[in-house]
Design a protein around this motif. Structure first.
Motif, mmCIF file in Angstrom:
data_model
loop_
_atom_site.group_PDB
_atom_site.id
_atom_site.type_symbol
_atom_site.label_atom_id
_atom_site.label_comp_id
_atom_site.label_asym_id
_atom_site.label_seq_id
_atom_site.Cartn_x
_atom_site.Cartn_y
_atom_site.Cartn_z
ATOM 1 N N GLU A 7 0.843 -1.085 -0.033
ATOM 2 C CA GLU A 7 -0.002 -0.088 -0.121
ATOM 3 C C GLU A 7 0.798 1.133 -0.102
ATOM 4 O OE1 GLU A 7 -3.345 0.385 -0.084
ATOM 5 O OE2 GLU A 7 -3.391 -1.652 -0.468
ATOM 6 N N PRO A 8 0.594 2.481 -0.729
ATOM 7 C CA PRO A 8 1.182 3.590 -0.479
ATOM 8 C C PRO A 8 1.630 3.997 0.864
ATOM 9 C CG PRO A 8 -0.434 3.715 -2.364
ATOM 10 C CD PRO A 8 -0.547 2.404 -1.497
ATOM 11 N N ASP A 9 2.467 4.241 1.243
ATOM 12 C CA ASP A 9 3.199 4.629 2.632
ATOM 13 C C ASP A 9 2.664 6.000 2.982
ATOM 14 O OD1 ASP A 9 5.160 5.873 1.420
ATOM 15 O OD2 ASP A 9 6.595 4.224 1.982
ATOM 16 N N SER A 10 2.121 6.808 2.266
ATOM 17 C CA SER A 10 2.003 8.297 2.767
ATOM 18 C C SER A 10 0.989 8.879 1.735
ATOM 19 C CB SER A 10 3.288 8.814 2.980
ATOM 20 O OG SER A 10 3.802 9.201 1.467
ATOM 21 N N GLN A 11 0.600 9.917 2.229
ATOM 22 C CA GLN A 11 -0.464 10.772 1.565
ATOM 23 C C GLN A 11 0.418 11.452 0.305
ATOM 24 O OE1 GLN A 11 -2.482 13.810 3.968
ATOM 25 N NE2 GLN A 11 -3.896 14.204 2.309
ATOM 26 N N THR A 12 1.743 11.898 0.779
ATOM 27 C CA THR A 12 2.233 12.486 -0.203
ATOM 28 C C THR A 12 2.705 11.676 -1.386
ATOM 29 O OG1 THR A 12 3.509 13.670 1.558
ATOM 30 C CG2 THR A 12 4.830 13.492 -0.399
ATOM 31 N N THR A 13 2.847 10.495 -1.176
ATOM 32 C CA THR A 13 3.206 9.399 -2.290
ATOM 33 C C THR A 13 1.947 9.244 -3.168
ATOM 34 O OG1 THR A 13 4.602 8.135 -1.075
ATOM 35 C CG2 THR A 13 3.971 7.095 -3.001
ATOM 36 N N GLN A 14 0.671 9.150 -2.346
ATOM 37 C CA GLN A 14 -0.374 9.283 -3.097
ATOM 38 C C GLN A 14 -0.667 10.365 -4.129
ATOM 39 O OE1 GLN A 14 -3.635 8.572 -0.293
ATOM 40 N NE2 GLN A 14 -3.169 6.564 0.145
ATOM 41 N N LEU A 15 -0.329 11.705 -3.364
ATOM 42 C CA LEU A 15 -0.625 12.779 -4.343
ATOM 43 C C LEU A 15 0.341 12.898 -5.561
ATOM 44 C CD1 LEU A 15 -0.868 15.480 -1.474
ATOM 45 C CD2 LEU A 15 -2.610 14.630 -2.851
ATOM 46 N N GLN A 16 1.732 12.295 -5.239
ATOM 47 C CA GLN A 16 2.647 12.450 -6.536
ATOM 48 C C GLN A 16 2.031 11.421 -7.519
ATOM 49 O OE1 GLN A 16 6.101 11.276 -4.069
ATOM 50 N NE2 GLN A 16 6.572 13.523 -3.671
ATOM 51 N N GLY A 17 1.513 10.100 -6.844
ATOM 52 C CA GLY A 17 0.973 9.343 -7.989
ATOM 53 C C GLY A 17 -0.356 9.994 -8.835
ATOM 54 N N SER A 18 -0.982 10.813 -8.096
ATOM 55 C CA SER A 18 -2.128 11.329 -8.880
ATOM 56 C C SER A 18 -1.431 12.321 -9.714
ATOM 57 C CB SER A 18 -3.314 12.291 -7.824
ATOM 58 O OG SER A 18 -3.624 11.067 -6.932
ATOM 59 N N ARG A 19 -0.497 12.951 -9.564
ATOM 60 C CA ARG A 19 -0.013 13.928 -10.209
ATOM 61 C C ARG A 19 0.672 13.216 -11.702
ATOM 62 N NH1 ARG A 19 4.990 17.689 -8.269
ATOM 63 N NH2 ARG A 19 5.912 15.840 -8.778
ATOM 64 N N LEU A 20 1.367 12.048 -11.179
ATOM 65 C CA LEU A 20 2.121 11.306 -12.348
ATOM 66 C C LEU A 20 1.057 10.882 -13.292
ATOM 67 C CD1 LEU A 20 4.603 9.800 -13.618
ATOM 68 C CD2 LEU A 20 3.855 8.012 -12.073
ATOM 69 N N GLN A 21 0.023 10.211 -12.749
ATOM 70 C CA GLN A 21 -1.467 9.941 -13.620
ATOM 71 C C GLN A 21 -1.957 11.119 -14.502
ATOM 72 O OE1 GLN A 21 -4.411 8.357 -11.405
ATOM 73 N NE2 GLN A 21 -5.778 7.887 -12.930
ATOM 74 N N ALA A 22 -2.116 12.544 -13.914
ATOM 75 C CA ALA A 22 -2.643 13.271 -14.457
ATOM 76 C C ALA A 22 -1.553 13.803 -15.635
ATOM 77 C CB ALA A 22 -2.843 14.642 -13.859
ATOM 78 N N GLU A 23 -0.327 13.895 -15.604
ATOM 79 C CA GLU A 23 0.745 14.234 -16.573
ATOM 80 C C GLU A 23 1.121 13.113 -17.701
ATOM 81 O OE1 GLU A 23 3.843 15.984 -14.202
ATOM 82 O OE2 GLU A 23 2.868 17.285 -13.132
ATOM 83 N N THR A 24 0.833 11.926 -17.473
ATOM 84 C CA THR A 24 1.234 11.006 -18.347
ATOM 85 C C THR A 24 0.191 10.269 -19.067
ATOM 86 O OG1 THR A 24 1.515 9.296 -16.547
ATOM 87 C CG2 THR A 24 3.439 10.669 -16.965
ATOM 88 N N THR A 25 0.608 9.495 -20.041
ATOM 89 C CA THR A 25 -0.333 8.481 -20.761
ATOM 90 C C THR A 25 0.436 7.161 -20.949
ATOM 91 O OG1 THR A 25 -1.801 8.010 -22.643
ATOM 92 C CG2 THR A 25 0.186 9.036 -22.992
ATOM 93 N N ALA A 26 -0.161 6.036 -20.713
ATOM 94 C CA ALA A 26 0.389 4.846 -20.906
ATOM 95 C C ALA A 26 0.759 4.574 -22.565
ATOM 96 C CB ALA A 26 -0.212 3.800 -20.396
ATOM 97 N N VAL A 27 1.955 3.841 -22.686
ATOM 98 C CA VAL A 27 2.230 3.796 -24.050
ATOM 99 C C VAL A 27 3.001 2.239 -23.991
ATOM 100 C CG1 VAL A 27 4.551 4.694 -23.851
ATOM 101 C CG2 VAL A 27 3.407 4.265 -26.073
ATOM 102 N N ARG A 28 2.750 1.568 -25.143
ATOM 103 C CA ARG A 28 3.417 0.189 -25.436
ATOM 104 C C ARG A 28 3.848 0.205 -26.640
ATOM 105 N NH1 ARG A 28 -2.077 -3.606 -23.797
ATOM 106 N NH2 ARG A 28 -2.946 -2.468 -25.513
ATOM 107 N N LEU A 29 5.223 -0.498 -26.736
ATOM 108 C CA LEU A 29 5.775 -0.836 -28.255
ATOM 109 C C LEU A 29 5.658 -2.247 -28.650
ATOM 110 C CD1 LEU A 29 7.567 0.538 -30.236
ATOM 111 C CD2 LEU A 29 9.690 -0.235 -28.976
ATOM 112 N N HIS A 30 5.384 -2.314 -29.680
ATOM 113 C CA HIS A 30 4.968 -3.612 -30.218
ATOM 114 C C HIS A 30 5.962 -3.919 -31.491
ATOM 115 C CE1 HIS A 30 1.207 -4.119 -28.175
ATOM 116 N NE2 HIS A 30 0.927 -2.882 -28.644
#
Length: 314
Positions: A7-30
């Motif tokens: 589990e995420p060990d802090s609220q800070t990590t959760q907030l950073q994760g939310s920011r990462l999700q907002a700023e990125t998109t997933a991509v796959r290379l085939h």
């Protein structure tokens, strides 16, 4: 596939994760690529085992279908390496195999560069196709009785391909109406994954920097046969490229890591590979400073052990 995460060990990590999700998109290379080796048939393995008076059931044997060192095939392989390097170089790791995170602001550039690489692949494959009969003729001579014409297609133009897509790593929106409770559960799961991705990014950067610093410090320290150890320019330029990539991709989630990267950058700032070869005092100074950075990195990574990511059968 099942994934068990800490589990995420802090609220800070959760907030950073939310920011990462907002700023990125997933991509796959085939990458579609033909095999260049083929297992021997049962009869062929028995013949090979007989030469050593061995049980064929204990023998694993394969034949190389053609010379992979041929310039035309090496050119095609170089394009594959270029595509993979671009994908990894422009993205951050994610916890799902085969998926990485691309900054949304980089999507157009990423798509444009891979489109160019697709064109390069097409050109290289066309050249390989033109001289493929030459590779087959060479294989016929090299393989002898192991040669089987059925192993070779009439053309290789359709055997190579590079493509990419942007898979969704967020809960499907229809769940909001079908099952609001399940939708919220999935949102929490995604949040936990991105929190994990934050720490995975930190870990990956720290490990890469440690390897680069360790390599350069080792080459600059001591001597071999009474002479300074030889090192390639890439031992320095790889660090410089790392700093540029870190500056662009870093999500600012670790002040300690940011400081260590800056310390390493300052050590080699304005220092060329030739400077290190020509000036012994500078060589030793840089080696000593990098060793201190490496020691601090070791402490940082020991304080933050690898996350517990357990992947089940795929």
């Amino acid at each position: 596939m099942s994934v068990m995460l800490d589990e995420p060990d802090s609220q800070t990590t959760q907030l950073q994760g939310s920011r990462l999700q907002a700023e990125t998109t997933a991509v796959r290379l085939h990458i579609r690529w033909p095999g260049t080796r083929k297992s021997l048939s049962r009869d062929q393995k028995q013949q090979a085992a007989g030469a050593f008076d061995a049980d064929s059931r204990t023998l694993s044997a394969a034949k190389r279908l053609f010379d992979t060192s041929h310039p035309a095939f090496r050119a095609v392989s170089a394009v594959k390496t270029k595509a993979t390097s671009l994908w990894k170089g422009m993205t951050l790791p994610y916890i799902e195999p085969g998926v990485r995170l691309l900054r949304r602001s980089d999507v157009s550039e990423f798509d444009s560069q891979l489109t160019n690489i697709q064109y390069e692949l097409s050109e290289s494959v066309n050249e390989l196709d033109r001289c493929f009969s030459e590779l087959v003729d060479s294989a016929r001579d090299q393989l002898g009785h192991l040669f089987d014409p059925a192993d070779y297609p009439t053309t290789v133009s359709d055997l190579f391909a590079i493509s990419w897509d942007f898979p969704s790593v967020t809960p499907p929106t229809y769940l909001r109406t079908v099952s609001p409770e399940l939708y919220q559960q999935e949102c929490r799961r995604v949040q936990a994954r991105f929190a994990e991705a934050v720490e995975l990014a930190e870990q990956t950067f720290a490990e890469e920097l440690s390897q680069l610093v360790n390599h350069l410090a080792e080459r600059l320290s001591g001597s071999a046969d009474g002479k300074p150890k030889v090192f390639r320019d890439s031992a320095v330029t790889n660090l410089t490229e790392f700093f540029e990539r870190f500056q662009h991709l870093n999500i600012g989630s670790s002040d300690e890591l940011d400081q260590l990267v800056e310390n390493a950058r300052q050590v080699i700032s304005g220092v060329s590979p030739q400077d290190l070869r020509d000036r012994g005092s500078l060589r030793q100074q840089v080696a000593s400073s990098l060793t201190r950075v490496e020691s601090s990195l070791d402490e940082l990574m020991s304080d933050r052990p690898r996350r517990n990511v357990i992947r089940g059968p795929r």
